[in-house]
Design a protein around this motif. Structure first.
Motif, short mmCIF file in Angstrom:
data_model
loop_
_atom_site.label_atom_id
_atom_site.label_comp_id
_atom_site.label_asym_id
_atom_site.label_seq_id
_atom_site.Cartn_x
_atom_site.Cartn_y
_atom_site.Cartn_z
N GLY A 95 2.56 -7.47 25.77
CA GLY A 95 3.60 -6.37 26.01
C GLY A 95 4.80 -6.73 25.16
O GLY A 95 5.46 -5.89 24.84
N ILE A 96 5.53 -7.97 25.39
CA ILE A 96 6.55 -8.07 25.00
C ILE A 96 6.59 -8.31 23.27
O ILE A 96 7.54 -7.63 22.85
CB ILE A 96 7.28 -9.40 25.44
N ARG A 97 5.50 -8.66 22.70
CA ARG A 97 5.51 -8.73 21.46
C ARG A 97 5.47 -7.39 20.80
O ARG A 97 6.16 -7.05 20.13
CB ARG A 97 4.16 -9.45 21.03
N ARG A 98 4.69 -6.26 21.62
CA ARG A 98 4.71 -5.01 21.27
C ARG A 98 6.20 -4.30 21.35
O ARG A 98 6.57 -3.49 20.45
CB ARG A 98 3.71 -4.35 21.97
N ASN B 131 13.37 -11.39 30.08
CA ASN B 131 12.26 -12.41 29.97
C ASN B 131 11.45 -12.00 28.73
O ASN B 131 10.26 -11.60 29.23
CB ASN B 131 11.53 -12.15 31.30
N VAL B 132 11.91 -12.21 27.68
CA VAL B 132 11.15 -11.77 26.65
C VAL B 132 11.02 -13.09 25.57
O VAL B 132 10.60 -12.85 24.32
CB VAL B 132 12.07 -10.52 25.66
N VAL B 133 11.24 -14.15 26.11
CA VAL B 133 10.88 -15.41 25.31
C VAL B 133 9.54 -16.26 26.01
O VAL B 133 8.85 -16.69 25.43
CB VAL B 133 12.02 -16.32 25.22
N ARG B 134 9.68 -16.42 27.48
CA ARG B 134 8.62 -16.94 28.17
C ARG B 134 8.38 -18.19 27.89
O ARG B 134 7.22 -18.39 27.36
CB ARG B 134 7.37 -15.87 28.36
N GLU B 135 9.34 -19.07 27.64
CA GLU B 135 8.93 -20.49 27.20
C GLU B 135 8.36 -20.36 25.83
O GLU B 135 7.61 -21.49 25.71
CB GLU B 135 8.03 -21.25 28.38
N GLY B 136 8.69 -19.54 25.30
CA GLY B 136 8.16 -19.52 23.58
C GLY B 136 6.84 -19.06 23.63
O GLY B 136 6.30 -19.01 22.38
N GLU B 137 6.17 -18.74 24.66
CA GLU B 137 4.93 -18.09 24.47
C GLU B 137 4.62 -16.67 23.61
O GLU B 137 3.71 -16.13 22.99
CB GLU B 137 4.40 -17.63 25.98
N VAL B 138 6.04 -16.12 23.37
CA VAL B 138 6.18 -14.92 22.64
C VAL B 138 5.57 -15.30 21.11
O VAL B 138 5.05 -14.20 20.33
CB VAL B 138 7.43 -14.48 22.78
N ILE C 249 18.53 -12.78 22.38
CA ILE C 249 19.13 -14.29 22.53
C ILE C 249 18.14 -15.14 23.25
O ILE C 249 17.56 -14.74 24.67
CB ILE C 249 20.56 -14.02 23.43
N GLN C 250 17.94 -16.20 22.98
CA GLN C 250 17.29 -17.16 23.87
C GLN C 250 18.11 -17.91 24.99
O GLN C 250 19.40 -18.08 24.57
CB GLN C 250 16.81 -18.11 22.97
N THR C 251 17.63 -18.15 26.03
CA THR C 251 18.43 -18.80 26.98
C THR C 251 17.67 -19.86 27.68
O THR C 251 16.35 -20.04 27.67
CB THR C 251 18.88 -17.65 28.17
N VAL C 252 18.38 -20.80 28.48
CA VAL C 252 18.04 -21.84 29.23
C VAL C 252 18.91 -22.11 30.26
O VAL C 252 19.96 -21.54 30.40
CB VAL C 252 18.00 -23.20 28.51
N GLY C 253 18.45 -22.69 31.64
CA GLY C 253 19.00 -22.68 32.80
C GLY C 253 18.19 -22.86 33.92
O GLY C 253 17.28 -23.34 33.61
N SER C 254 18.96 -22.42 35.15
CA SER C 254 18.07 -22.57 36.14
C SER C 254 16.78 -21.82 36.37
O SER C 254 15.82 -21.97 37.09
CB SER C 254 18.68 -22.24 37.45
N LYS C 255 16.57 -20.78 35.52
CA LYS C 255 15.46 -19.87 35.22
C LYS C 255 14.48 -20.42 34.38
O LYS C 255 13.39 -19.73 33.84
CB LYS C 255 15.98 -18.38 35.20
N GLY C 256 14.84 -21.50 33.77
CA GLY C 256 14.03 -22.17 32.50
C GLY C 256 14.13 -21.57 31.47
O GLY C 256 15.44 -21.37 31.00
N TYR C 257 13.47 -21.45 30.50
CA TYR C 257 13.63 -21.07 28.97
C TYR C 257 13.00 -19.76 28.70
O TYR C 257 11.84 -19.45 29.11
CB TYR C 257 12.81 -22.20 27.81
N ASP C 258 13.88 -18.95 28.63
CA ASP C 258 13.34 -17.49 28.39
C ASP C 258 14.66 -16.71 27.48
O ASP C 258 15.14 -17.30 26.36
CB ASP C 258 13.45 -16.92 29.68
N GLY C 259 14.75 -15.44 27.52
CA GLY C 259 15.79 -14.87 26.91
C GLY C 259 15.93 -13.31 26.92
O GLY C 259 15.02 -12.69 27.60
N PHE C 260 16.53 -12.63 26.45
CA PHE C 260 16.63 -11.17 26.43
C PHE C 260 17.00 -10.30 25.28
O PHE C 260 17.37 -11.03 24.30
CB PHE C 260 18.19 -10.69 27.60
N VAL C 261 16.39 -9.15 25.16
CA VAL C 261 16.99 -8.29 24.23
C VAL C 261 18.00 -7.28 24.47
O VAL C 261 18.05 -6.84 25.49
CB VAL C 261 15.56 -7.53 23.71
N MET C 262 18.81 -7.03 23.37
CA MET C 262 19.93 -6.14 23.56
C MET C 262 19.86 -5.06 22.48
O MET C 262 19.76 -5.38 21.36
CB MET C 262 21.13 -6.72 23.71
N ALA C 263 19.51 -3.77 22.85
CA ALA C 263 19.49 -2.88 21.69
C ALA C 263 20.27 -1.75 21.97
O ALA C 263 20.62 -1.13 23.12
CB ALA C 263 18.25 -2.24 21.64
#
Length: 223
Positions: free
Chosen positions: A186-189, A167-174, A205-219
């Protein structure tokens, strides 16, 4: 069909073909809804992705920050081979109790340990116990504390460990630098810490789907 309906339809298409119906997981989602838990579970396609990542990484020691009702927990735990263990942290006693019931329903109580209390406190306790480093860490809790969770993830990991933040995109609010939403800040930091941390290499990676527009970070922890 608008774009949101199309995202959902594509998710259903993918799920029907690649993520077989699982009665236990369906019961877990139903139990979570009946208990009025927030509908924050990962989607089935996201759950399958987590499962595949654990299998690809051959993870044997998983830390999950944010249990809710245990839906993502089960996807992760099912990917462990014999001898693997998962610790999941949940602040809410109510959520943790429902998660324990769901974990028992899936016959994974011998693999999964749910710890209750504020995650920051639980992470300190784990460190005090000199727990062996985790090789897979999934961060999916209160987003305003993501920076602290990332710092703890580094302390409790080792070279080769994989850290996933949801949940690191939050409909682009990031993108909103002046947002008064502590979750967005918090996500920006979180991103900034990852970007400036020489011990990891990462992408998002940005994602779209049943949970809307969001994404995840992989480190990936490299040193």
């Amino acid at each position: 069909m608008n774009h949101v309906d199309k995202w959902k339809a594509v998710d259903e298409y993918i799920t029907d073909l690649l993520v077989p119906t699982d009665p236990i997981l369906n019961e877990v989602l139903q139990a979570n809804a009946k208990a009025d838990l927030p509908a924050h579970d990962v989607s089935s396609t996201q759950g399958k992705l987590l499962q595949l990542l654990v299998q690809i990484h051959r993870a044997q020691n998983i830390l999950e920050i944010g249990t809710l009702g245990g839906y993502s927990t089960l996807w992760l735990a099912r990917a462990l081979s014999t001898g693997g263990r998962l610790i999941t942290l949940e602040a809410s006693e109510k959520h943790a109790e429902i998660a324990r019931i769901n974990i028992e329903r899936a016959k994974l109580s011998d693999v999964v340990h749910v710890r209750t209390g504020m995650a920051i406190d639980s992470l300190q306790q784990i460190a005090n116990e000199n727990h062996e480093p985790f090789d897979f860490i999934f961060i999916d809790a209160d987003k305003q504390n993501n920076p602290a969770y990332f710092e703890w993830a580094l302390k409790l990991s080792k070279p080769g460990s994989l850290i996933i933040g949801d949940n690191v995109v939050r409909e682009g609010e990031v993108l909103d630098t002046s947002s008064d939403d502590p979750r967005v800040q918090g996500i920006r930091r979180f991103y900034e810490l990852i970007a400036n941390e020489p011990r990891v290499t990462a992408t998002a990676i940005q994602t779209v789907g049943s949970k809307g527009y969001d994404g995840f970070v992989m480190a990936l922890v490299t040193e």
